[in-house]
Design a protein around this motif. Structure first.
Motif, PDB file in Angstrom:
ATOM      1  N   SER A 116       0.951  -0.912   0.192  1.00 49.16           N
ATOM      2  CA  SER A 116      -0.206  -0.499  -0.129  1.00 49.16           C
ATOM      3  C   SER A 116       1.045   1.294  -0.060  1.00 49.16           C
ATOM      4  CB  SER A 116      -0.919  -0.062   1.316  1.00 49.16           C
ATOM      5  OG  SER A 116      -0.373   0.327   2.658  1.00 49.16           O
ATOM      6  N   TYR A 117       0.649   2.498  -0.528  1.00 52.49           N
ATOM      7  CA  TYR A 117       1.652   3.365  -0.909  1.00 52.49           C
ATOM      8  C   TYR A 117       0.773   4.666   1.136  1.00 52.49           C
ATOM      9  CZ  TYR A 117      -3.354   4.493  -3.444  1.00 52.49           C
ATOM     10  OH  TYR A 117      -4.313   4.555  -3.737  1.00 52.49           O
ATOM     11  N   THR A 165      -2.107  -3.041  -2.289  1.00 53.24           N
ATOM     12  CA  THR A 165      -3.575  -2.704  -1.488  1.00 53.24           C
ATOM     13  C   THR A 165      -4.286  -1.152  -1.686  1.00 53.24           C
ATOM     14  OG1 THR A 165      -2.936  -2.946   0.174  1.00 53.24           O
ATOM     15  CG2 THR A 165      -2.977  -4.669  -1.156  1.00 53.24           C
ATOM     16  N   GLY A 198      -4.355   2.362  -1.190  1.00 58.10           N
ATOM     17  CA  GLY A 198      -4.016   4.204   0.154  1.00 58.10           C
ATOM     18  C   GLY A 198      -3.253   3.598   1.689  1.00 58.10           C
ATOM     19  N   THR A 250      -4.463   2.042   5.224  1.00 57.38           N
ATOM     20  CA  THR A 250      -5.475   1.847   5.874  1.00 57.38           C
ATOM     21  C   THR A 250      -5.093   2.571   7.238  1.00 57.38           C
ATOM     22  OG1 THR A 250      -5.446  -0.295   6.141  1.00 57.38           O
ATOM     23  CG2 THR A 250      -6.678   0.332   4.489  1.00 57.38           C
ATOM     24  N   TYR A 298      -6.972  15.084   3.890  1.00 57.80           N
ATOM     25  CA  TYR A 298      -7.072  13.877   3.205  1.00 57.80           C
ATOM     26  C   TYR A 298      -6.758  15.168   1.377  1.00 57.80           C
ATOM     27  CZ  TYR A 298      -8.479  10.063   1.271  1.00 57.80           C
ATOM     28  OH  TYR A 298      -8.102   8.469   0.534  1.00 57.80           O
ATOM     29  N   GLY A 356      -6.681   1.341  -4.774  1.00 56.84           N
ATOM     30  CA  GLY A 356      -5.995   2.177  -4.994  1.00 56.84           C
ATOM     31  C   GLY A 356      -5.181   1.660  -6.310  1.00 56.84           C
ATOM     32  N   HIS A 404     -15.103  -0.225   3.228  1.00 55.59           N
ATOM     33  CA  HIS A 404     -13.261   0.374   3.897  1.00 55.59           C
ATOM     34  C   HIS A 404     -14.370   1.561   4.057  1.00 55.59           C
ATOM     35  CE1 HIS A 404     -11.212  -3.200   2.948  1.00 55.59           C
ATOM     36  NE2 HIS A 404     -12.231  -4.044   3.597  1.00 55.59           N
ATOM     37  N   SER A 452     -15.427   4.266   1.433  1.00 57.87           N
ATOM     38  CA  SER A 452     -15.067   4.636   0.975  1.00 57.87           C
ATOM     39  C   SER A 452     -15.460   4.445  -0.630  1.00 57.87           C
ATOM     40  CB  SER A 452     -13.524   5.087  -0.039  1.00 57.87           C
ATOM     41  OG  SER A 452     -12.867   5.990  -0.839  1.00 57.87           O
ATOM     42  N   LYS A 494      -7.571 -10.544  12.528  1.00 60.04           N
ATOM     43  CA  LYS A 494      -8.840 -11.711  11.405  1.00 60.04           C
ATOM     44  C   LYS A 494      -9.989 -12.245  12.431  1.00 60.04           C
ATOM     45  CE  LYS A 494      -5.432 -12.734   7.676  1.00 60.04           C
ATOM     46  NZ  LYS A 494      -6.498 -12.278   7.018  1.00 60.04           N
ATOM     47  N   ARG A 548     -12.598  -7.140  10.070  1.00 57.73           N
ATOM     48  CA  ARG A 548     -12.405  -5.559   9.765  1.00 57.73           C
ATOM     49  C   ARG A 548     -13.262  -5.124   8.917  1.00 57.73           C
ATOM     50  NH1 ARG A 548      -5.845  -7.647   8.373  1.00 57.73           N
ATOM     51  NH2 ARG A 548      -5.066  -6.532  10.139  1.00 57.73           N
TER      52      ARG A 548
HETATM   53  C1  LIG Z   1      -8.415  -8.139   1.463  1.00 59.00           C
HETATM   54  C2  LIG Z   1      -6.959  -7.893   0.803  1.00 59.00           C
HETATM   55  C3  LIG Z   1      -6.257  -7.054   0.072  1.00 59.00           C
HETATM   56  C4  LIG Z   1      -5.983  -9.135   1.372  1.00 59.00           C
HETATM   57  O1  LIG Z   1      -6.696  -9.340   2.713  1.00 59.00           O
HETATM   58  P1  LIG Z   1      -5.837 -10.712   3.503  1.00 59.00           P
HETATM   59  O2  LIG Z   1      -5.651 -11.678   2.139  1.00 59.00           O
HETATM   60  O3  LIG Z   1      -6.388 -11.448   4.737  1.00 59.00           O
HETATM   61  O4  LIG Z   1      -4.691  -9.634   4.225  1.00 59.00           O
HETATM   62  P2  LIG Z   1      -5.448  -9.092   5.642  1.00 59.00           P
HETATM   63  O5  LIG Z   1      -4.692  -9.447   6.704  1.00 59.00           O
HETATM   64  O6  LIG Z   1      -5.543  -8.064   5.265  1.00 59.00           O
HETATM   65  O7  LIG Z   1      -3.710  -8.205   5.287  1.00 59.00           O
HETATM   66  C5  LIG Z   1      -2.120  -8.384   5.855  1.00 59.00           C
HETATM   67  C6  LIG Z   1      -1.422  -7.273   6.183  1.00 59.00           C
HETATM   68  O8  LIG Z   1      -1.130  -6.029   5.145  1.00 59.00           O
HETATM   69  C7  LIG Z   1      -2.203  -5.238   5.538  1.00 59.00           C
HETATM   70  N1  LIG Z   1      -2.607  -4.347   5.084  1.00 59.00           N
HETATM   71  C8  LIG Z   1      -3.880  -4.702   3.597  1.00 59.00           C
HETATM   72  N2  LIG Z   1      -3.771  -4.118   2.924  1.00 59.00           N
HETATM   73  C9  LIG Z   1      -3.391  -2.486   3.450  1.00 59.00           C
HETATM   74  C10 LIG Z   1      -3.045  -1.336   3.052  1.00 59.00           C
HETATM   75  N3  LIG Z   1      -4.046  -1.308   2.214  1.00 59.00           N
HETATM   76  N4  LIG Z   1      -2.597   0.335   3.972  1.00 59.00           N
HETATM   77  C11 LIG Z   1      -2.174  -0.444   5.399  1.00 59.00           C
HETATM   78  N5  LIG Z   1      -1.628  -1.611   5.507  1.00 59.00           N
HETATM   79  C12 LIG Z   1      -2.935  -2.888   5.001  1.00 59.00           C
HETATM   80  C13 LIG Z   1      -3.167  -5.704   6.900  1.00 59.00           C
HETATM   81  O9  LIG Z   1      -3.627  -4.666   7.642  1.00 59.00           O
HETATM   82  C14 LIG Z   1      -2.152  -6.565   7.424  1.00 59.00           C
HETATM   83  O10 LIG Z   1      -1.255  -5.791   7.970  1.00 59.00           O
HETATM   84  P3  LIG Z   1      -1.847  -6.400   9.817  1.00 59.00           P
HETATM   85  O11 LIG Z   1      -0.716  -6.140  10.398  1.00 59.00           O
HETATM   86  O12 LIG Z   1      -2.978  -5.485  10.476  1.00 59.00           O
HETATM   87  O13 LIG Z   1      -1.859  -8.133   9.817  1.00 59.00           O
HETATM   88  C15 LIG Z   1      -6.817  -7.297   2.622  1.00 59.00           C
HETATM   89  O14 LIG Z   1      -5.799  -7.167   2.754  1.00 59.00           O
HETATM   90  C16 LIG Z   1      -7.535  -5.534   2.003  1.00 59.00           C
HETATM   91  O15 LIG Z   1      -8.738  -5.187   2.132  1.00 59.00           O
HETATM   92  N6  LIG Z   1      -6.510  -4.365   2.107  1.00 59.00           N
HETATM   93  C17 LIG Z   1      -7.255  -3.102   2.684  1.00 59.00           C
HETATM   94  C18 LIG Z   1      -7.597  -2.425   1.416  1.00 59.00           C
HETATM   95  C19 LIG Z   1      -8.168  -1.067   0.925  1.00 59.00           C
HETATM   96  O16 LIG Z   1      -8.634  -1.180   2.162  1.00 59.00           O
HETATM   97  N7  LIG Z   1      -7.668  -0.318   0.062  1.00 59.00           N
HETATM   98  C20 LIG Z   1      -7.370   1.189   0.545  1.00 59.00           C
HETATM   99  C21 LIG Z   1      -9.103   1.302  -0.358  1.00 59.00           C
HETATM  100  S1  LIG Z   1      -8.918   3.187  -0.598  1.00 59.00           S
HETATM  101  C22 LIG Z   1      -8.058   3.825  -1.583  1.00 59.00           C
HETATM  102  O17 LIG Z   1      -7.148   2.714  -1.959  1.00 59.00           O
HETATM  103  C23 LIG Z   1      -8.070   5.161  -1.912  1.00 59.00           C
HETATM  104  C24 LIG Z   1      -7.628   5.718  -3.280  1.00 59.00           C
HETATM  105  C25 LIG Z   1      -7.382   7.146  -3.329  1.00 59.00           C
HETATM  106  C26 LIG Z   1      -8.467   7.063  -3.398  1.00 59.00           C
HETATM  107  C27 LIG Z   1      -9.608   7.301  -1.920  1.00 59.00           C
HETATM  108  C28 LIG Z   1      -8.974   5.517  -1.399  1.00 59.00           C
HETATM  109  O18 LIG Z   1     -10.084   5.749  -0.652  1.00 59.00           O
END
Ligand SMILES: CC(C)(COP(=O)(O)OP(=O)(O)OC[C@H]1O[C@@H](n2cnc3c(N)ncnc32)[C@H](O)[C@@H]1OP(=O)(O)O)[C@@H](O)C(=O)NCCC(=O)NCCSC(=O)C1=CCCCC1=O
Length: 381
Positions: A67-68, A104, A106, A108, A122, A154, A180, A182, A346, A350
């Motif tokens: 993630s970025y 994955t 932004g 989180t 933001y 993203g 989530h 958004s 888990k 979440r």
């Molecule tokens: C579905 C998943 C991508 C994968 O699920 P799974 O395989 O079950 O892994 P997890 O246990 O969920 O994740 C493993 C660890 O990685 C961390 N993680 C995963 N994604 C992120 C993230 N995006 N940012 C930070 N950390 C992340 C997770 O916390 C776990 O670590 P830990 O220490 O807690 O065990 C699932 O991971 C998932 O749904 N991830 C989040 C996806 C997400 O919501 N991304 C942001 C979407 S919004 C976005 O990107 C946007 C972009 C610009 C415009 C506005 C906007 O909203």
């Protein structure tokens, strides 16, 4: 008659103007969490070309599925500008470290702990995000997304901003927005209808169900897909996905859909037992770079500019409104959804209890810090 080499030697200027915005290493903007590597270009026969390169831009945040963070977004803008202006660079390969995740989206944790409840902050972040997507769409060189693993949220949006995507077949794709807190308006709502049609775009952008690389290839989101799983030293297709037939008994397309039940579990066990090898992915990416090298450069750039227009026009039409809405959204649903993901586990899950929230809003319950706290996964148990 003088040879081309002689003419180059005689006429190339001794000084070239540097068109880069700033003279800083990409890695210095983000503690190395975005890497910029100029890798020698290769011909189709695999031979290395003197003086020409492909620029690899690599997300290096594997613990958080690439993630970025805000700093990574800044570095990515600089990286694409650098590649675009570098005369020696012929193509850009945009990828992540490891084999689990391209990106994955932004971060989180940063969203939940810094941006939640701070729309003015933001809005500044979204200026950078918008400039990152525009930097990809405005790069003067062809951009290949080397999908080294899941491309979600993203991550899917910046991936679709690229000109080509080549994926290994264990990668999943999809949006996360309405699950989530958004909306996928960081590019997906602009690109998906253009790339896969309004109906499939609606399914992906609202239901947020992941889909396989084979389905992504069938829908037209990626140009190519290769195996990455080796069993007993032999490449095999993703065993959790239907790849051995196209239609089910009712004539419906099932190729690329996930297997279910015991077949899916057996597939997961096979992946655990096997070895992951990205050599076919890299071979496919290098082949594509070599094909792009074998063209007139200005004609290539003009072709890119024209063929990007359906995505670019949609993006330019909406990106500022999207930025404003996403900022304000950080007051309620984004604050709630990203806190739930960040504070959940888990065990607790979440995501919030969406029905409970809807029931409250249906009787006019106002948004308060107390309501948000009550929706956190741990509170709901
Ligand atoms: C579905 C998943 C991508 C994968 O699920 P799974 O395989 O079950 O892994 P997890 O246990 O969920 O994740 C493993 C660890 O990685 C961390 N993680 C995963 N994604 C992120 C993230 N995006 N940012 C930070 N950390 C992340 C997770 O916390 C776990 O670590 P830990 O220490 O807690 O065990 C699932 O991971 C998932 O749904 N991830 C989040 C996806 C997400 O919501 N991304 C942001 C979407 S919004 C976005 O990107 C946007 C972009 C610009 C415009 C506005 C906007 O909203």
């Amino acid at each position: 008659m003088a040879t081309t080499d002689e003419i180059i030697k005689r006429t190339a200027p001794s000084h070239l103007i540097d068109h880069n915005l700033i003279d800083r290493e990409v890695e210095s903007l983000c503690d190395g969490m975005v890497q910029y590597q100029k890798r020698p270009a290769q011909r189709r026969d695999g031979s290395v070309v003197d003086g020409l390169y492909n620029a690899w831009i690599i997300f290096n945040n594997p613990k958080q599925f690439n993630s970025y963070t805000t700093d990574m977004v800044k570095a990515t803008i600089l990286a694409f500008r650098r590649a675009s202006a570098d005369r020696q660079v012929n193509a850009v390969v945009f990828t992540g470290v490891g084999e689990k995740a391209f990106c994955t989206g932004g971060n989180t944790k940063e969203y939940a702990e810094y941006y939640a409840g701070n729309p003015q902050e933001y809005r500044q972040y979204m200026r950078l995000f918008n400039d990152m997507v525009s930097a990809i769409l405005g790069c003067d060189k062809p951009v290949i997304c080397r999908v080294n693993g899941m491309r979600i949220g993203g991550g899917q949006e910046i991936g679709m901003a690229c000109d080509f995507s080549v994926a290994h077949d264990l990668a999943n794709f999809g949006q996360a927005g309405p699950k989530h807190g958004s909306a996928a308006i960081g590019g997906a709502t602009d690109f998906l209808p253009v790339m896969i049609g309004c109906e499939q775009a609606m399914v992906s952008g609202t239901l947020c169900e992941p889909f396989s690389a084979h389905k992504a290839a069938r829908l037209g989101i990626i140009a190519d897909v290769v195996p990455a799983l080796k069993i007993d030293g032999k490449f095999v297709a993703n065993p959790t996905v239907v790849t051995d037939r196209f239609l089910d008994e009712y004539g419906r397309v099932v190729h690329g859909e996930f297997r279910t039940g015991s077949q899916f579990k057996e597939g997961q066990a096979m992946i655990k037992e096997g070895e992951i090898d990205l050599s076919l992915l890299d071979q496919k990416v290098e082949e594509l770079c070599a094909k792009l090298l074998d063209t007139f450069p200005e004609c290539m750039t003009k072709s890119l500019e024209e063929l990007r227009k359906p995505k670019l026009n949609a993006w330019n039409q909406n990106k500022e409104n999207s930025r404003a809405w996403l900022a304000l959204n950080m007051m309620n649903e984004a604050r709630t959804g990203f806190r739930a993901f960040n504070e959940g586990t888990k065990e607790t899950g979440r995501e919030i209890d969406f029905v409970k929230l809807r029931q409250g809003l249906a009787v006019g319950t106002p948004w308060t810090e107390e309501l948000v706290d009550s929706l956190m996964p741990a509170a709901a148990r």
